[in-house]
Design an enzyme around this catalytic site. Structure first.
Site, PDB file in Angstrom:
ATOM      1  N   GLY A   1      45.679  32.599  20.510  1.00  0.00           N
ATOM      2  CA  GLY A   1      46.325  34.522  20.531  1.00  0.00           C
ATOM      3  C   GLY A   1      47.143  34.520  22.117  1.00  0.00           C
ATOM      4  O   GLY A   1      46.852  33.328  22.573  1.00  0.00           O
TER       5      GLY A   1
ATOM      6  N   SER B   1      48.222  35.494  26.027  1.00  0.00           N
ATOM      7  CA  SER B   1      47.029  35.286  27.337  1.00  0.00           C
ATOM      8  C   SER B   1      46.507  36.722  27.287  1.00  0.00           C
ATOM      9  O   SER B   1      47.361  37.366  27.421  1.00  0.00           O
ATOM     10  CB  SER B   1      48.517  34.607  28.623  1.00  0.00           C
TER      11      SER B   1
ATOM     12  N   LYS C   1      40.473  36.086  24.042  1.00  0.00           N
ATOM     13  CA  LYS C   1      40.219  34.473  23.978  1.00  0.00           C
ATOM     14  C   LYS C   1      38.482  33.898  23.962  1.00  0.00           C
ATOM     15  O   LYS C   1      38.103  33.561  23.509  1.00  0.00           O
ATOM     16  CB  LYS C   1      41.170  33.411  23.457  1.00  0.00           C
ATOM     17  N   THR C   2      39.484  33.423  25.905  1.00  0.00           N
ATOM     18  CA  THR C   2      37.719  32.972  26.333  1.00  0.00           C
ATOM     19  C   THR C   2      36.611  34.085  26.767  1.00  0.00           C
ATOM     20  O   THR C   2      35.212  33.118  26.312  1.00  0.00           O
ATOM     21  CB  THR C   2      38.436  32.521  28.259  1.00  0.00           C
TER      22      THR C   2
ATOM     23  N   SER D   1      48.347  27.814  22.654  1.00  0.00           N
ATOM     24  CA  SER D   1      48.515  27.326  20.924  1.00  0.00           C
ATOM     25  C   SER D   1      48.903  28.232  20.303  1.00  0.00           C
ATOM     26  O   SER D   1      49.217  28.590  19.194  1.00  0.00           O
ATOM     27  CB  SER D   1      47.525  26.731  20.196  1.00  0.00           C
TER      28      SER D   1
END
Length: 629
Positions: A53, A55, A59-60, A127
Site C-alpha cells: 500500500g 506510504s 502497513k507497518t 511494493s
C-alpha cells in the site's frame, strides 16, 4: 531518495550480477520436525504475509501489531519492514524501477527463508508494481510455501495527513523524484487475499481481519483468538436456573466444603478459562507435571495453569456415585451445581503436595486440607445453578472477568496493570503502584488503569480478614493515595494456597483472563515461613526471588508483561516510604509484618508516612479487638 544516473547504473550492474556456480543445499531438519519443536503451538505454520500500500497507509502498524499478537501466543513471527531493510540488507539500492524490483526480490527470498524455518514472515513494503509482488509470490509458490497478499487500501489524502516525515510534501515540491502516489503510479492489487484499511477502522480491527484469514487458512489455531467475553458456567436467565435446580433435585448428591464452593465460583466465572469444570485426571496430570493445559481442538496450544482445581470424594462417596452420568454438588444442604460425566480417580496426596508445594509437611495450612480430604478426586463439566453470592456485604466488589473487561472498556483503558495482595496497603505498596503508572505513561500509554485485586477466598487464620482489608483499601482510596478515576477495586475469589512460584502463575493467569496485560509481582509472592523453621537458612518455604523469575519464564503467559517489584522501605531522613537505596541503607528501615502487628495491637502509631492514618485506624482497631490467646 534521488541520485545521479551514473550511480544508479553502477548499482543496477552490481545488484543484477548473477552467480552461476552455486548448488542448493538440503536441510537435515524437515518442516514437520520444525513444526513439532518451534514455538508453543505444535505444527508447521511458516508462511509470508505481504502488506502492500501507499506510504502512510498503516502497513507497518498492522504488521507489528500482528507480530505481537502471534508471538504473545507462542507462534514465531517476524516483521520485515521496508525502512529497516533499506538501512541494512538493501542499503545499496535506490528507487529506480530496476532497483525497486531487486529490493522486492531480495525481500521475497529472505521472507521465504523465514517461512521455511516455520516463522510467520510479515512483510510491509510499498511494493508498487504488480509484477514485483507476483515475483515474490512465485518465490514462495516454487518453494511450496503459503503467500498472502494484503492490500492496505488507505486513500492518498489520508496518507498525506499522516506524513510526519514530510515526504509527500517534498514529492509535490519536486524535491523527491519517483515518489509512489505522486510522481510514481501505484498498481493496485487485482486479487489480494485480503483488503484492509486503517482509515475506516482501527489498527487492531484491521489486524483481527488478518487473524481471521490466518485462522481460516489453518496458520493460527482458532483457540488463540482473543475473546471479548469468557464463557460463564451459570445461566443468565432465571428460567434456566429453575430448570437446573429441578434437575439437581433428581440426582444423587455430593456435599462440598466452603473452599470447594469458592473453586466452583472461580470456575463458573471464567477465571480458570479454558477449564470448564473440576479437573479430570488427564487435566490434573498436565497441571501437576507441566503447569499447563492443552487447549484447542487438536491440543496444539498450551495454556498456563499451574494449580490443580479438583474436587475430593471419600471411598464411600465414590462407591455410591461412580458410574452416574451426573451428580449434584451441595453446600450446607443447598444444591449449587451439577457435575456432568463425572470421572473418579485416586488421589496420591504426597505426590500432589510435593509437586504443588515443594513439601508434604502436614503443618502447611493448605496441605492440611488436602491431607484431610477424601481418598479420591472427581472431575467433570460444571453447570452452576446460579451465580455464587456470599451475602456478606462485599458481593458488589466480586466482579467477574467479563464485568472487569467491560469496566476497563468504559474507562477507555489502554493498559491494565494488576496488583495482587492479601495484606493491608501501606504507602510502599502505593508508591509501587504510582510508579508503575508513571512508567506506563512514559511508554506512551494514554489511560493505564490499576486493577487493585485483593484475594477474597480462604486464607490462613492469622491473615487479616477480607472485610477488614476491604475497609482499609477503601480508606486508602478515600484519602486519594490512589486515584479512584483510574483504579478498579475488586475481589479475586480464589482461595489462597501458599504455593509460592507455582501459585503466583495462577494469580497472573487469572488476571490475564480478566483483561490485565501487566502484572506487578513482589518478593516471595504467595510465600510463607517454612513449617519447619530450621529447614532453610532464611526460614522461608520459598526463595523470595523465585516467584518473579518464574513468572518471566512461565509458558502460556506471553500476552502479559511481568513488572518486577521495586523494594520500598521507610526512609527515616524523609519521613516517608521510598524505594530502597543500598548506598543509604543506614537511613532506611524495613517495617516487617510482625512489627506492624505489634504496633497495631499495642495502640502505638507507625512512623509518619508509613500508612494513610484512617487506613491505619481500621487495622489497629481490628488487632486491638482480637481475642487474647
Amino acid at each position: 531518495m534521488s541520485e545521479t544516473p551514473e550511480t544508479s547504473k553502477k548499482r543496477q550492474k552490481t545488484c543484477l550480477q548473477v552467480a552461476t556456480n552455486v548448488t542448493e543445499q538440503k536441510h537435515h531438519v524437515t518442516r514437520e520436525t520444525r513444526g513439532k519443536n518451534l514455538g508453543l503451538c505444535r505444527g508447521f505454520r511458516g508462511c509470508t504475509v505481504w502488506l502492500t500500500g501507499l506510504s502512510g497507509a498503516g502497513k507497518t502498524s498492522i504488521a507489528f501489531e500482528l507480530e505481537a499478537y502471534l508471538v504473545s501466543r507462542g507462534i514465531p513471527a517476524y516483521g520485515l519492514d521496508g525502512d529497516n531493510i533499506r538501512t541494512g540488507l538493501n542499503k545499496n539500492l535506490g528507487f529506480t524501477p530496476a532497483e525497486r524490483e531487486e529490493n522486492i526480490r531480495r525481500v521475497g527470498e529472505v521472507a521465504k527463508l523465514f517461512a521455511d524455518s516455520g516463522v510467520v514472515s510479515i512483510c510491509s513494503f510499498v511494493s508498487p508494481f504488480a509484477d514485483d509482488r507476483e515475483m515474490a509470490r512465485k518465490i514462495h509458490k516454487d518453494a511450496g510455501l503459503k503467500f498472502y497478499e494484503i492490500f492496505v487500501d488507505t486513500p492518498l489524502d489520508v496518507c498525506e495527513t499522516r506524513d510526519v516525515k514530510g515526504l509527500y510534501k517534498k514529492a509535490r515540491e519536486g524535491v523527491i523524484k519517483g515518489f509512489t502516489g505522486i510522481t510514481q503510479e501505484y498498481e493496485r492489487p487485482h486479487k489480494p487475499e485480503l483488503v484492509v484499511s486503517t482509515h475506516e477502522c482501527t489498527v487492531q480491527e484491521s489486524t483481527q481481519k488478518l487473524v481471521t484469514l490466518l485462522e481460516q487458512e489453518g496458520i493460527i489455531p482458532r483457540s488463540l483468538r482473543d475473546v471479548d467475553l469468557l464463557p460463564e458456567l451459570y445461566p443468565s436467565e432465571s428460567t434456566a436456573s429453575d430448570a437446573l435446580r429441578h434437575e439437581a433435585e433428581s440426582l444423587k448428591a455430593l456435599p462440598i466444603s466452603t473452599v470447594e464452593l469458592q473453586w466452583v465460583q472461580v470456575l463458573s466465572e471464567g477465571w480458570a478459562y479454558p477449564l470448564r469444570g473440576f479437573m479430570r485426571e488427564d487435566e490434573y496430570l498436565q497441571t501437576l507435571h507441566f503447569n499447563t493445559l492443552q487447549s484447542g481442538m487438536d491440543g496444539s496450544y498450551r495454556e498456563n495453569h499451574s494449580v490443580p482445581i479438583v474436587l475430593s470424594a471419600t471411598a464411600a462417596e465414590k462407591e455410591r456415585l461412580d458410574g452416574v452420568s451426573a451428580l449434584t454438588l451441595t453446600h450446607e444442604g443447598k444444591p449449587v451445581a451439577i457435575l456432568r460425566r463425572p470421572e473418579f480417580y485416586f488421589q496420591r496426596k504426597e505426590e500432589r503436595l510435593a509437586r504443588q508445594f515443594g513439601t508434604s509437611n502436614p503443618n502447611h495450612p493448605y496441605s492440611k486440607q488436602v491431607l484431610e480430604s477424601g481418598e479420591y478426586l472427581v472431575g467433570g463439566d460444571l453447570a452452576v445453578i446460579e451465580r455464587i453470592r456470599w451475602d456478606d456485604g462485599l458481593d458488589q466488589y466480586r466482579l467477574t472477568p467479563n464485568e472487569l473487561r467491560r469496566k476497563f472498556k468504559e474507562l477507555n483503558a489502554d493498559a491494565i496493570f494488576a496488583f495482587q495482595l492479601r495484606n493491608p496497603i501501606h504507602n510502599g505498596h502505593a508508591l509501587l503502584m504510582q510508579d508503575t503508572k508513571r512508567q506506563l505513561l512514559e511508554r506512551g500509554f494514554k489511560q493505564p488503569v490499576l486493577l487493585l485485586h485483593p484475594l477474597g477466598g480462604w486464607t490462613k487464620d492469622d491473615d487479616v480478614p477480607l472485610d477488614v482489608r476491604m475497609r482499609q483499601h477503601q480508606a486508602v482510596l478515600d484519602a486519594g493515595v490512589l486515584r479512584r478515576e483510574d483504579t478498579v477495586l475488586a475481589i479475586f475469589p480464589s482461595p489462597m494456597m501458599y504455593a509460592g512460584p507455582t501459585e503466583v502463575q495462577w494469580h497472573a493467569k487469572a488476571r490475564m483472563n480478566a483483561g490485565a496485560n501487566f502484572y506487578i509481582v513482589g518478593r516471595d509472592p504467595a510465600g510463607m515461613p517454612h513449617p519447619d523453621k530450621g529447614a532453610y537458612p532464611d526460614g522461608n518455604l520459598y526463595d523470595a526471588t523465585h516467584g518473579a523469575r518464574v513468572l518471566k519464564m512461565a509458558q502460556g503467559l506471553d500476552s502479559m508483561e511481568i513488572l518486577p517489584f521495586r523494594v520500598a522501605a521507610y526512609d527515616n531522613s524523609a519521613s516517608r516510604m521510598a524505594f530502597f537505596e543500598p548506598q543509604r541503607k543506614d537511613e532506611f528501615e524495613f517495617i516487617s509484618g510482625t512489627k506492624m502487628r505489634t504496633l497495631a495491637k499495642t495502640g502505638a502509631s507507625p512512623p509518619v508516612g508509613f500508612m494513610e492514618p484512617e487506613a491505619w485506624k481500621i487495622l489497629a482497631n481490628y488487632y486491638q479487638n482480637l481475642p487474647q490467646a
